[in-house]
Design a protein around this motif. Structure first.
Motif, PDB file in Angstrom:
ATOM      1  N   MET A 204       1.468   3.154  -3.217  1.00  0.00           N
ATOM      2  CA  MET A 204       0.549   4.059  -3.562  1.00  0.00           C
ATOM      3  C   MET A 204       0.068   5.386  -2.929  1.00  0.00           C
ATOM      4  O   MET A 204      -0.760   6.137  -3.491  1.00  0.00           O
ATOM      5  CB  MET A 204      -1.113   3.323  -3.502  1.00  0.00           C
ATOM      6  CG  MET A 204      -1.195   1.889  -4.233  1.00  0.00           C
ATOM      7  SD  MET A 204      -1.062   2.304  -6.159  1.00  0.00           S
ATOM      8  CE  MET A 204      -2.901   2.598  -6.265  1.00  0.00           C
TER       9      MET A 204
ATOM     10  N   ARG B 268       1.323   3.533  -7.631  1.00  0.00           N
ATOM     11  CA  ARG B 268       0.635   4.620  -8.239  1.00  0.00           C
ATOM     12  C   ARG B 268       1.155   5.177  -9.483  1.00  0.00           C
ATOM     13  O   ARG B 268       0.305   5.716 -10.322  1.00  0.00           O
ATOM     14  CB  ARG B 268       0.256   5.708  -7.133  1.00  0.00           C
ATOM     15  CG  ARG B 268      -0.392   6.976  -7.396  1.00  0.00           C
ATOM     16  CD  ARG B 268      -0.048   8.028  -6.445  1.00  0.00           C
ATOM     17  NE  ARG B 268       1.168   8.330  -6.014  1.00  0.00           N
ATOM     18  CZ  ARG B 268       1.792   9.247  -5.307  1.00  0.00           C
ATOM     19  NH1 ARG B 268       0.783   9.784  -4.326  1.00  0.00           N
ATOM     20  NH2 ARG B 268       2.892   9.471  -5.056  1.00  0.00           N
TER      21      ARG B 268
ATOM     22  N   ASP C 257       0.951  -1.272   0.146  1.00  0.00           N
ATOM     23  CA  ASP C 257       0.106   0.001  -0.096  1.00  0.00           C
ATOM     24  C   ASP C 257       0.822   1.405   0.158  1.00  0.00           C
ATOM     25  O   ASP C 257       0.303   2.315  -0.464  1.00  0.00           O
ATOM     26  CB  ASP C 257      -0.940   0.066   1.275  1.00  0.00           C
ATOM     27  CG  ASP C 257      -2.005  -0.908   1.036  1.00  0.00           C
ATOM     28  OD1 ASP C 257      -2.132  -1.798   0.089  1.00  0.00           O
ATOM     29  OD2 ASP C 257      -2.872  -0.821   1.988  1.00  0.00           O
TER      30      ASP C 257
ATOM     31  N   HIS D  30      -5.871  -1.452   1.618  1.00  0.00           N
ATOM     32  CA  HIS D  30      -6.727  -0.274   1.486  1.00  0.00           C
ATOM     33  C   HIS D  30      -7.368  -0.566  -0.194  1.00  0.00           C
ATOM     34  O   HIS D  30      -8.051  -0.036  -0.774  1.00  0.00           O
ATOM     35  CB  HIS D  30      -6.251   1.022   1.717  1.00  0.00           C
ATOM     36  CG  HIS D  30      -5.811   1.273   3.181  1.00  0.00           C
ATOM     37  ND1 HIS D  30      -6.960   1.220   3.983  1.00  0.00           N
ATOM     38  CD2 HIS D  30      -4.656   1.708   3.816  1.00  0.00           C
ATOM     39  CE1 HIS D  30      -6.259   1.552   5.171  1.00  0.00           C
ATOM     40  NE2 HIS D  30      -5.096   1.701   4.697  1.00  0.00           N
ATOM     41  N   TYR D  31      -6.504  -1.138  -0.944  1.00  0.00           N
ATOM     42  CA  TYR D  31      -6.647  -1.327  -2.367  1.00  0.00           C
ATOM     43  C   TYR D  31      -7.327  -2.422  -2.918  1.00  0.00           C
ATOM     44  O   TYR D  31      -7.083  -3.056  -3.915  1.00  0.00           O
ATOM     45  CB  TYR D  31      -5.385  -0.943  -3.181  1.00  0.00           C
ATOM     46  CG  TYR D  31      -4.894   0.330  -2.655  1.00  0.00           C
ATOM     47  CD1 TYR D  31      -5.234   1.439  -2.988  1.00  0.00           C
ATOM     48  CD2 TYR D  31      -3.866   0.446  -1.735  1.00  0.00           C
ATOM     49  CE1 TYR D  31      -4.941   2.692  -2.771  1.00  0.00           C
ATOM     50  CE2 TYR D  31      -3.417   1.778  -1.151  1.00  0.00           C
ATOM     51  CZ  TYR D  31      -4.142   2.912  -1.660  1.00  0.00           C
ATOM     52  OH  TYR D  31      -3.548   4.244  -1.406  1.00  0.00           O
TER      53      TYR D  31
ATOM     54  N   ARG E 193     -11.314  -4.959   2.338  1.00  0.00           N
ATOM     55  CA  ARG E 193     -10.168  -3.942   2.434  1.00  0.00           C
ATOM     56  C   ARG E 193      -9.702  -3.859   3.738  1.00  0.00           C
ATOM     57  O   ARG E 193      -9.268  -2.838   4.315  1.00  0.00           O
ATOM     58  CB  ARG E 193     -10.763  -2.845   2.148  1.00  0.00           C
ATOM     59  CG  ARG E 193     -11.268  -2.736   0.637  1.00  0.00           C
ATOM     60  CD  ARG E 193     -11.477  -1.363   0.177  1.00  0.00           C
ATOM     61  NE  ARG E 193     -12.031  -1.704  -1.434  1.00  0.00           N
ATOM     62  CZ  ARG E 193     -11.121  -1.111  -2.515  1.00  0.00           C
ATOM     63  NH1 ARG E 193     -10.175  -0.569  -2.091  1.00  0.00           N
ATOM     64  NH2 ARG E 193     -11.658  -1.270  -3.766  1.00  0.00           N
TER      65      ARG E 193
ATOM     66  N   ARG F 219      -5.944  -5.288  -5.454  1.00  0.00           N
ATOM     67  CA  ARG F 219      -4.929  -4.862  -6.587  1.00  0.00           C
ATOM     68  C   ARG F 219      -3.678  -5.677  -6.000  1.00  0.00           C
ATOM     69  O   ARG F 219      -2.809  -5.751  -7.142  1.00  0.00           O
ATOM     70  CB  ARG F 219      -4.766  -3.491  -6.213  1.00  0.00           C
ATOM     71  CG  ARG F 219      -3.740  -2.900  -7.001  1.00  0.00           C
ATOM     72  CD  ARG F 219      -3.438  -1.325  -6.681  1.00  0.00           C
ATOM     73  NE  ARG F 219      -2.627  -0.792  -7.731  1.00  0.00           N
ATOM     74  CZ  ARG F 219      -2.673   0.000  -8.833  1.00  0.00           C
ATOM     75  NH1 ARG F 219      -4.123   0.481  -8.941  1.00  0.00           N
ATOM     76  NH2 ARG F 219      -1.875   0.672  -9.647  1.00  0.00           N
TER      77      ARG F 219
END
Length: 280
Positions: free
Chosen positions: A197, A247, A194, A234-235, A230, A238
């Motif tokens: 990102m 990102r 994470d 948080h993604y 999640r 992915r």
């Protein structure tokens, strides 16, 4: 009339029995998978090609082992991993964090891991389940290099960086790569993907992460209880496992890891073997 009612009851009974049989079969498939394939470590061979990677290092092999979670509390699988990696002759071993768990014998795990023979050494970062002071002390005791918002020039033109865990401390990618040369190939290790990102990765060439355990508990390998909610990331999915991007579009590989924080279901444990290639 009674005959018609009996027929309806029989149809409902057949539907109910069929539905229960289907549910039981699905549960059985997942239990069998968890007890068999999800306990067998996969040695996943991947390649990464870059025009920035030093040509004289073409074919450089890295073993990436993450989310051990004190695997040898249960059996000898960590010892088997050590033996297998010694057979495969790697240039570097990278530990992706979450080595210990629940007061397990960290020193014993690190002593075992230190038996892996490499050309350029063993490096690692902390995970959210690690007490970083204890982990880094154990690493130093066995001549391993701890990366904590820091990096090291492994060879000319090849820079390895690692960041703190985002759940416990303050990862800083820009700080970790401060020592990298302008033309260096930069490999970043972050336990939790994470971070990539949330911070700039434009100066990074390749990212290695773990943490998500391949979704841990998956329904037929597609829907993950933790990732879809999640909770773990948080993604969402992915960063379930395999290739993804930060990102900024930097390639990121997320390993499923080898340990069993919870029982794995359709998330086979993985040791990742990366071959770095130069391509002009």
């Amino acid at each position: 009339m009674n005959s018609e009612k009996n027929n309806k009851r029989q149809v409902r009974r057949i539907i109910k029995v069929t539905a229960l049989a289907v549910v039981a079969a699905i549960v059985l498939v997942h239990v069998i998978h968890a007890m068999t394939l999800d306990r067998i470590v996969v040695y996943n061979e991947i390649s990464f090609v870059s025009s920035v990677f030093p040509p004289e290092m073409d074919g450089y092999r890295i073993a990436f082992v993450t989310d051990v979670h004190a695997l040898d509390r249960f059996d000898g699988r960590l010892k088997a991993i050590v033996d297998e990696l010694n057979k495969r002759q790697v240039d570097m071993l990278i530990l992706g964090g979450d080595i210990a768990h629940g007061g397990a014998d960290l020193a014993s795990a690190m002593r075992l891991i230190s038996q892996i023979v490499t050309t350029d050494g063993i490096y690692g970062v902390e995970g959210n389940h690690d007490q970083y002071e204890e982990l880094f002390a154990a690493m130093r005791a066995f001549n391993m290099v701890a990366l904590s918002n820091s990096g090291v020039c492994v060879r000319a033109g090849f820079y390895l960086a690692g960041v703190e865990d985002m759940w416990n401390r303050n990862p800083n990618i820009s700080e970790s790569i401060m020592g990298a040369g302008a033309d260096s190939f930069v490999l970043l290790v972050s336990h939790n993907p994470d971070v990539t990102m949330m911070q700039d990765t434009m100066q990074i060439d390749l990212i290695l992460s773990g943490h998500t355990h391949g979704g841990q508990l998956n329904f037929f390998g597609r829907w993950s209880i933790g990732l879809d909610s999640r909770v773990i990331s948080h993604y969402g999915t992915r960063f379930r496992s395999g290739w993804s991007e930060s990102r900024d579009g930097t390639p990121a590989y997320v390993s499923r890891g080898v340990g069993e924080y919870y029982p794995r279901v359709f998330a086979r444990p993985e040791v990742t073997l990366i071959t770095l290639r130069f391509y002009k």
